[in-house]
Design a protein around this motif. Structure first.
Motif, PDB file in Angstrom:
ATOM      1  N   LEU A   1      -5.448 -37.376  77.817  1.00  0.00           N
ATOM      2  CA  LEU A   1      -6.087 -38.045  76.678  1.00  0.00           C
ATOM      3  C   LEU A   1      -5.047 -38.383  75.616  1.00  0.00           C
ATOM      4  N   ASN A   2      -4.156 -37.440  75.332  1.00  0.00           N
ATOM      5  CA  ASN A   2      -3.105 -37.660  74.336  1.00  0.00           C
ATOM      6  C   ASN A   2      -2.147 -38.777  74.747  1.00  0.00           C
ATOM      7  N   ALA A   3      -1.997 -38.985  76.051  1.00  0.00           N
ATOM      8  CA  ALA A   3      -1.122 -40.054  76.559  1.00  0.00           C
ATOM      9  C   ALA A   3      -1.864 -41.386  76.693  1.00  0.00           C
ATOM     10  N   ASN A   4      -3.125 -41.412  76.249  1.00  0.00           N
ATOM     11  CA  ASN A   4      -3.958 -42.621  76.319  1.00  0.00           C
ATOM     12  C   ASN A   4      -4.182 -43.106  77.751  1.00  0.00           C
ATOM     13  N   LEU A   5      -4.172 -42.186  78.696  1.00  0.00           N
ATOM     14  CA  LEU A   5      -4.436 -42.538  80.083  1.00  0.00           C
ATOM     15  C   LEU A   5      -5.922 -42.456  80.409  1.00  0.00           C
ATOM     16  N   ILE A   6      -6.655 -41.646  79.655  1.00  0.00           N
ATOM     17  CA  ILE A   6      -8.094 -41.496  79.863  1.00  0.00           C
ATOM     18  C   ILE A   6      -8.812 -41.575  78.518  1.00  0.00           C
ATOM     19  N   ILE A   7     -10.110 -41.786  78.602  1.00  0.00           N
ATOM     20  CA  ILE A   7     -10.962 -41.740  77.415  1.00  0.00           C
ATOM     21  C   ILE A   7     -12.144 -40.830  77.735  1.00  0.00           C
ATOM     22  N   ARG A   8     -12.813 -40.358  76.691  1.00  0.00           N
ATOM     23  CA  ARG A   8     -13.963 -39.487  76.906  1.00  0.00           C
ATOM     24  C   ARG A   8     -15.098 -39.911  76.005  1.00  0.00           C
ATOM     25  N   ARG A   9     -16.270 -39.494  76.411  1.00  0.00           N
ATOM     26  CA  ARG A   9     -17.457 -39.692  75.586  1.00  0.00           C
ATOM     27  C   ARG A   9     -18.316 -38.446  75.701  1.00  0.00           C
ATOM     28  N   ARG A  10     -19.043 -38.182  74.646  1.00  0.00           N
ATOM     29  CA  ARG A  10     -19.926 -37.019  74.609  1.00  0.00           C
ATOM     30  C   ARG A  10     -21.365 -37.492  74.763  1.00  0.00           C
ATOM     31  N   ASP A  11     -22.109 -36.772  75.590  1.00  0.00           N
ATOM     32  CA  ASP A  11     -23.540 -37.010  75.742  1.00  0.00           C
ATOM     33  C   ASP A  11     -24.208 -35.640  75.607  1.00  0.00           C
ATOM     34  N   ALA A  12     -24.754 -35.402  74.444  1.00  0.00           N
ATOM     35  CA  ALA A  12     -25.311 -34.082  74.089  1.00  0.00           C
ATOM     36  C   ALA A  12     -24.210 -33.038  74.220  1.00  0.00           C
ATOM     37  N   ARG A  13     -24.348 -32.089  75.139  1.00  0.00           N
ATOM     38  CA  ARG A  13     -23.342 -31.030  75.287  1.00  0.00           C
ATOM     39  C   ARG A  13     -22.340 -31.313  76.402  1.00  0.00           C
ATOM     40  N   HIS A  14     -22.403 -32.482  76.990  1.00  0.00           N
ATOM     41  CA  HIS A  14     -21.527 -32.797  78.119  1.00  0.00           C
ATOM     42  C   HIS A  14     -20.442 -33.793  77.708  1.00  0.00           C
ATOM     43  N   LEU A  15     -19.241 -33.570  78.229  1.00  0.00           N
ATOM     44  CA  LEU A  15     -18.127 -34.500  78.032  1.00  0.00           C
ATOM     45  C   LEU A  15     -17.870 -35.241  79.326  1.00  0.00           C
ATOM     46  N   TYR A  16     -17.750 -36.548  79.225  1.00  0.00           N
ATOM     47  CA  TYR A  16     -17.479 -37.397  80.380  1.00  0.00           C
ATOM     48  C   TYR A  16     -16.129 -38.079  80.181  1.00  0.00           C
ATOM     49  N   TYR A  17     -15.362 -38.154  81.259  1.00  0.00           N
ATOM     50  CA  TYR A  17     -14.027 -38.749  81.218  1.00  0.00           C
ATOM     51  C   TYR A  17     -13.949 -39.901  82.202  1.00  0.00           C
ATOM     52  N   ARG A  18     -13.109 -40.868  81.858  1.00  0.00           N
ATOM     53  CA  ARG A  18     -12.793 -41.977  82.768  1.00  0.00           C
ATOM     54  C   ARG A  18     -11.413 -42.497  82.419  1.00  0.00           C
ATOM     55  N   LEU A  19     -10.845 -43.290  83.315  1.00  0.00           N
ATOM     56  CA  LEU A  19      -9.540 -43.888  83.047  1.00  0.00           C
ATOM     57  C   LEU A  19      -9.672 -44.841  81.866  1.00  0.00           C
ATOM     58  N   ALA A  20      -8.611 -44.963  81.103  1.00  0.00           N
ATOM     59  CA  ALA A  20      -8.652 -45.735  79.863  1.00  0.00           C
ATOM     60  C   ALA A  20      -8.889 -47.223  80.089  1.00  0.00           C
ATOM     61  N   ASP A  21      -8.272 -47.781  81.116  1.00  0.00           N
ATOM     62  CA  ASP A  21      -8.433 -49.210  81.363  1.00  0.00           C
ATOM     63  C   ASP A  21      -7.882 -49.570  82.740  1.00  0.00           C
ATOM     64  N   GLN A  22      -7.947 -50.847  83.054  1.00  0.00           N
ATOM     65  CA  GLN A  22      -7.512 -51.340  84.368  1.00  0.00           C
ATOM     66  C   GLN A  22      -6.015 -51.123  84.584  1.00  0.00           C
ATOM     67  N   HIS A  23      -5.219 -51.118  83.511  1.00  0.00           N
ATOM     68  CA  HIS A  23      -3.784 -50.869  83.656  1.00  0.00           C
ATOM     69  C   HIS A  23      -3.533 -49.506  84.292  1.00  0.00           C
ATOM     70  N   VAL A  24      -4.295 -48.512  83.875  1.00  0.00           N
ATOM     71  CA  VAL A  24      -4.118 -47.160  84.402  1.00  0.00           C
ATOM     72  C   VAL A  24      -4.533 -47.116  85.868  1.00  0.00           C
ATOM     73  N   VAL A  25      -5.627 -47.779  86.199  1.00  0.00           N
ATOM     74  CA  VAL A  25      -6.067 -47.861  87.598  1.00  0.00           C
ATOM     75  C   VAL A  25      -4.943 -48.428  88.458  1.00  0.00           C
ATOM     76  N   GLU A  26      -4.379 -49.544  88.020  1.00  0.00           N
ATOM     77  CA  GLU A  26      -3.318 -50.207  88.785  1.00  0.00           C
ATOM     78  C   GLU A  26      -2.051 -49.368  88.826  1.00  0.00           C
ATOM     79  N   LEU A  27      -1.743 -48.680  87.745  1.00  0.00           N
ATOM     80  CA  LEU A  27      -0.571 -47.819  87.694  1.00  0.00           C
ATOM     81  C   LEU A  27      -0.671 -46.711  88.742  1.00  0.00           C
TER      82      LEU A  27
END
Length: 116
Positions: free
Chosen positions: A73-99
């Protein structure tokens, strides 16, 4: 090995040379990706958004996975979102996918042309 002549150097080598800040940020990005456990998380996140609990394996604790995710997260490779008490993560963008895809592809290439 052929040396770079002055005309070639001025025309091709320095046109888009990155700044030291860009190089430092890029090195930090590769450092964050440089751990097999964090790279595994990135690969798994490449398949879509995942709840942090689903990333924990029998070999890891939640705190260990959370620390790895924080580094990414600190390297801006992923992002997160909170839904109630759960944290969800995904890759930050298509650049990271391709990398990630390019790095894995490159690591698995046949190195028979090495040294040419």
């Amino acid at each position: 090995m052929q040396s770079c002549n002055e005309e070639h150097h001025q025309h091709n080598c320095s046109d888009l040379e990155p700044s030291i800040q860009q190089l430092e940020r890029t090195a930090a990005l590769f450092k964050a990706m440089g751990d097999p456990a964090r790279l595994t998380l990135l690969y798994r996140l490449g398949k879509g958004e995942v709840c942090v609990g689903e990333l924990v394996t029998d070999n890891d604790k939640l705190s260990t996975v959370s620390a790895r995710l924080q580094t990414l997260l600190n390297a801006n490779l992923i992002i997160r979102r909170r839904d109630a008490r759960h944290l969800y993560y995904r890759l930050a963008d298509q650049h990271v996918v391709e990398l990630i895809e390019n790095a894995l592809e490159h690591a698995n290439e046949n190195n028979s042309t090495k040294g040419e």
